[in-house]
Design an enzyme around this catalytic site. Structure first.
Site, PDB file in Angstrom:
ATOM      1  N   ALA A 195     -45.515  26.868  14.936  1.00 13.12           N
ATOM      2  CA  ALA A 195     -44.638  27.220  13.817  1.00 13.12           C
ATOM      3  C   ALA A 195     -43.705  28.356  14.197  1.00 13.12           C
ATOM      4  CB  ALA A 195     -45.494  27.633  12.620  1.00 13.12           C
ATOM      5  N   ALA A 209       0.826  -1.217   0.000  1.00  9.86           N
ATOM      6  CA  ALA A 209       0.000   0.000   0.000  1.00  9.86           C
ATOM      7  C   ALA A 209       0.855   1.261   0.000  1.00  9.86           C
ATOM      8  CB  ALA A 209      -0.919  -0.012   1.222  1.00  9.86           C
ATOM      9  N   ARG A 269      -2.155   7.714 -11.339  1.00  8.19           N
ATOM     10  CA  ARG A 269      -3.243   7.793 -12.318  1.00  8.19           C
ATOM     11  C   ARG A 269      -4.539   8.367 -11.753  1.00  8.19           C
ATOM     12  NH1 ARG A 269      -2.012   1.672 -14.072  1.00  8.19           N
ATOM     13  NH2 ARG A 269      -1.011   1.786 -12.020  1.00  8.19           N
TER      14      ARG A 269
HETATM   15  C1  UD1 Z   1       0.189  -4.544 -10.593  1.00  9.40           C
HETATM   16  C2  UD1 Z   1       0.897  -5.707 -11.263  1.00  9.40           C
HETATM   17  C3  UD1 Z   1       0.053  -6.165 -12.467  1.00  9.40           C
HETATM   18  C4  UD1 Z   1      -1.336  -6.559 -11.986  1.00  9.40           C
HETATM   19  C5  UD1 Z   1      -2.000  -5.412 -11.219  1.00  9.40           C
HETATM   20  C6  UD1 Z   1      -3.274  -5.904 -10.599  1.00  9.40           C
HETATM   21  C7  UD1 Z   1       3.276  -5.232 -10.923  1.00  9.40           C
HETATM   22  C8  UD1 Z   1       4.533  -4.804 -11.553  1.00  9.40           C
HETATM   23  N1  UD1 Z   1       2.199  -5.270 -11.704  1.00  9.40           N
HETATM   24  O1  UD1 Z   1       0.135  -3.470 -11.512  1.00  9.40           O
HETATM   25  O2  UD1 Z   1       0.683  -7.290 -13.070  1.00  9.40           O
HETATM   26  O3  UD1 Z   1      -2.123  -6.926 -13.108  1.00  9.40           O
HETATM   27  O4  UD1 Z   1      -1.131  -4.961 -10.178  1.00  9.40           O
HETATM   28  O5  UD1 Z   1      -3.991  -4.882  -9.992  1.00  9.40           O
HETATM   29  O6  UD1 Z   1       3.274  -5.562  -9.763  1.00  9.40           O
HETATM   30  N2  UD1 Z   1       2.990  -0.549  -4.326  1.00  9.40           N
HETATM   31  C9  UD1 Z   1       3.864  -0.455  -3.263  1.00  9.40           C
HETATM   32  N3  UD1 Z   1       5.135  -0.017  -3.497  1.00  9.40           N
HETATM   33  C10 UD1 Z   1       5.564   0.320  -4.726  1.00  9.40           C
HETATM   34  C11 UD1 Z   1       4.667   0.210  -5.812  1.00  9.40           C
HETATM   35  C12 UD1 Z   1       3.393  -0.241  -5.585  1.00  9.40           C
HETATM   36  O7  UD1 Z   1       3.506  -0.737  -2.125  1.00  9.40           O
HETATM   37  O8  UD1 Z   1       6.742   0.704  -4.840  1.00  9.40           O
HETATM   38  C13 UD1 Z   1       1.621  -0.998  -4.077  1.00  9.40           C
HETATM   39  C14 UD1 Z   1       0.563   0.004  -4.523  1.00  9.40           C
HETATM   40  O9  UD1 Z   1       0.242   0.916  -3.466  1.00  9.40           O
HETATM   41  C15 UD1 Z   1      -0.597  -0.879  -4.911  1.00  9.40           C
HETATM   42  C16 UD1 Z   1       0.052  -2.182  -5.318  1.00  9.40           C
HETATM   43  O10 UD1 Z   1       1.359  -2.155  -4.800  1.00  9.40           O
HETATM   44  O11 UD1 Z   1      -1.472  -1.081  -3.828  1.00  9.40           O
HETATM   45  C17 UD1 Z   1       0.083  -2.362  -6.851  1.00  9.40           C
HETATM   46  O12 UD1 Z   1       0.817  -1.279  -7.409  1.00  9.40           O
HETATM   47  P1  UD1 Z   1       0.330  -0.559  -8.754  1.00  9.40           P
HETATM   48  O13 UD1 Z   1       1.308   0.508  -9.077  1.00  9.40           O
HETATM   49  O14 UD1 Z   1      -1.093  -0.176  -8.654  1.00  9.40           O
HETATM   50  O15 UD1 Z   1       0.503  -1.757  -9.789  1.00  9.40           O
HETATM   51  P2  UD1 Z   1      -0.289  -1.977 -11.170  1.00  9.40           P
HETATM   52  O16 UD1 Z   1       0.296  -1.113 -12.191  1.00  9.40           O
HETATM   53  O17 UD1 Z   1      -1.728  -1.900 -10.949  1.00  9.40           O
HETATM   54 CA    CA Z   2      -3.005  -1.231  -9.324  1.00 11.56          CA
END
Ligand code: UD1
Ligand code: CA
Length: 471
Positions: free
Chosen positions: A387, A13, A19
């Site tokens: 009222a 998290a 985005r």
């Molecule tokens: C990720 C997966 C993708 C999958 C998708 C599903 C990777 C590289 N890709 O992509 O294959 O289909 O989830 O929803 O993992 N987070 C951290 N630290 C970081 C980066 C992210 O804790 O350095 C956490 C984010 O807060 C999030 C989760 O990891 O809760 C997923 O990260 P996000 O950047 O949303 O990955 P996606 O691009 O959605």
């Molecule tokens: Ca995600």
């Protein structure tokens, strides 16, 4: 020391959620009245004790920690966010003593505990090093795709992110949910092999699939029956779609229990709300927080009820706002009543249009039907509040109490300057300003007498002196 068969749950998290184009951390955005992350932690809590749950925080770490700390889980700080693989590297110290870990994503909030349990059991049954929860949603665009060893095989060869898909792989429909089970020993033995040679220059946890395959470890996939459960929220539009899914789930649950909801897609009902059978919710109502509503009630359109208890057979007409209040059987509210915290409306009582109450107890059958403010008041049974009556409860520094005893009648447009008491069955004449207590059975007049000047208007018209000359 490794505890055999032990599981930790790790929730990622720390990401920013670029985005969403929002200042607020993604996992703190709310669906169904609760932060995304709180939904995930709640699902985790049904499978593991709080001390075995580790939440990885980074972006807005302090805000996220403050929001989730009451749930009693552990936190792991990922001070700089270099990807999902890096997130797990940061948790190494704290979780390598467990034999296995379940990894959840803070932005995949609809996941049900039964599905996580199925992933855990499949992972153990397959003696896998890594198990990926997958799904086949109608539109796989944007997700990592899971490439299996063969169409009918459990075995995974690799997970490929959207941007890295080859032309042939773009047809792959099976997505990575971002939810995994790992055996910690092979995970941490290989995690340092992750590289940042990819579109985002990050360590991808997804690359562990191919790395573990290369190390001759078992990597398998389990497909979730319902793709809706594993949808992620990367944009505000996706967030709204997930919110709608949860709201629809709640509305269906209530309808199954005998609650009529007209146009359920327009109603906003929080997950903890309870409603009895034969209650009707009209379009565009919001029932929020820990509200309970009894049976046989009708909540008309545009009413918003939060953290309140509504008994049976209550009619809430259009446009009421009810917050932290208690309403007894058969009461009738609105249209446009505003019940502020600590209002208690008695059995069969009426609170009408443009009536505001705050910290006010209103007895059985009492009525305040129009244009009234009742603050810090104790109103007995069978009282009629005319009222436009106003309790003047605030003297600029302190609040004071107005007491109106059983059966009293307060004439319209009266101001009751608190602290003041209107005795049992007493009358207050319309238009009075009441500053002194009124004894039981008395009539209080708190206004100047009327002066009537005969012929005044005619004399004005005719240009004559408006007061008759003395004879
Ligand atoms: C990720 C997966 C993708 C999958 C998708 C599903 C990777 C590289 N890709 O992509 O294959 O289909 O989830 O929803 O993992 N987070 C951290 N630290 C970081 C980066 C992210 O804790 O350095 C956490 C984010 O807060 C999030 C989760 O990891 O809760 C997923 O990260 P996000 O950047 O949303 O990955 P996606 O691009 O959605
Ligand atoms: Ca995600």
């Amino acid at each position: 020391m490794m505890r055999t068969g032990s599981f930790a749950i790790v929730i990622m998290a720390a990401g920013k959620g670029t985005r969403l184009k929002s200042k607020r951390a993604k996992v703190l955005h709310e669906i169904a009245g609760k932060p995304l992350l709180a939904h995930v932690v709640q699902a985790a809590r049904t499978l593991a004790a709080a001390p075995d749950i580790y939440v990885i925080i980074g972006h807005q770490a302090e805000e996220v920690r403050a929001a989730i700390a009451p749930l009693g889980v552990n936190f792991v700080l990922q001070a700089e966010q270099h990807g999902t693989g890096h997130a797990i590297m940061c948790a190494r110290e704290q979780v390598q003593g467990y034999e296995n870990i379940l990894v959840l994503s803070g932005d995949v909030p609809l996941i049900l505990p039964a599905t996580i349990a199925a992933l855990r059991d499949f992972h153990l049954a397959k003696k896998a090093a890594m198990t990926v929860l997958t799904a086949e949603p109608p539109d796989p665009f944007g997700y990592g795709r899971v490439i299996r060893a063969g169409a009918a095989s459990d075995r995974v060869k690799a997970i490929v992110e959207q941007k890295a898909l080859t032309r042939a792989q773009q047809k792959a429909r099976e997505i990575n949910s971002g939810i995994y089970a790992f055996a910690t020993q092979p995970l941490f033995a290989n995690i340092d092999r992750l590289s940042t040679a990819n579109a985002h220059h990050e360590f991808y946890l997804t690359d562990m699939a191919a790395l573990l395959v290369k190390a001759k470890k078992t990597v398998v996939a389990l497909k979730a029956a319902d793709a809706a459960e594993v949808l992620g929220a990367n944009t505000l539009a996706e967030l709204a779609a997930l919110d709608a899914t949860l709201r629809a789930r709640k509305a269906r649950e209530l309808m199954r229990a005998g609650v009529s909801i007209y146009r359920p897609e327009t109603c906003v009902i929080d997950p903890e709300v309870q409603i009895g059978p034969d209650t009707i919710l009209e379009p565009f109502v919001q029932i929020l927080g820990k509200t309970t509503i009894g049976s046989g009630c009708r909540i008309r359109s545009y009413s918003v009820i939060s953290d309140s208890q509504i008994a049976d057979n209550v009619l809430v007409r259009n446009g009421c706002i009810i917050h932290q209040s208690v309403v007894s059987d058969g009461a009738l509210l609105g249209p446009y009543s505003h019940l502020r915290p600590a209002s208690e409306i008695g059995e069969g009582a009426h609170v009408g249009n443009f009536v505001e109450t705050k910290k006010t107890r209103m007895g059985k059958g009492s009525k305040a039907n129009h244009l009234t403010y009742l603050g810090d008041s104790e109103i007995g049974d069978g009282v009629n509040v005319g009222a436009g009556t106003i309790t003047c409860n605030y003297d600029g520094s302190k609040k004071h109490v107005t007491v109106i005893e059983d059966g009293a009648f307060v004439g319209s447009d009266s101001t009751l300057v608190a602290p003041v008491r209107i005795g049992k069955a007493a009358y207050v004449a319309a238009g009075s300003t009441i500053t002194d207590n009124v004894p039981a059975e008395a009539l209080a007049l708190g206004r100047s007498r009327q002066i009537t000047k005969e012929g005044w208007a005619r004399r004005r018209r005719e240009g004559l002196p408006r007061t008759k000359p003395e004879k």
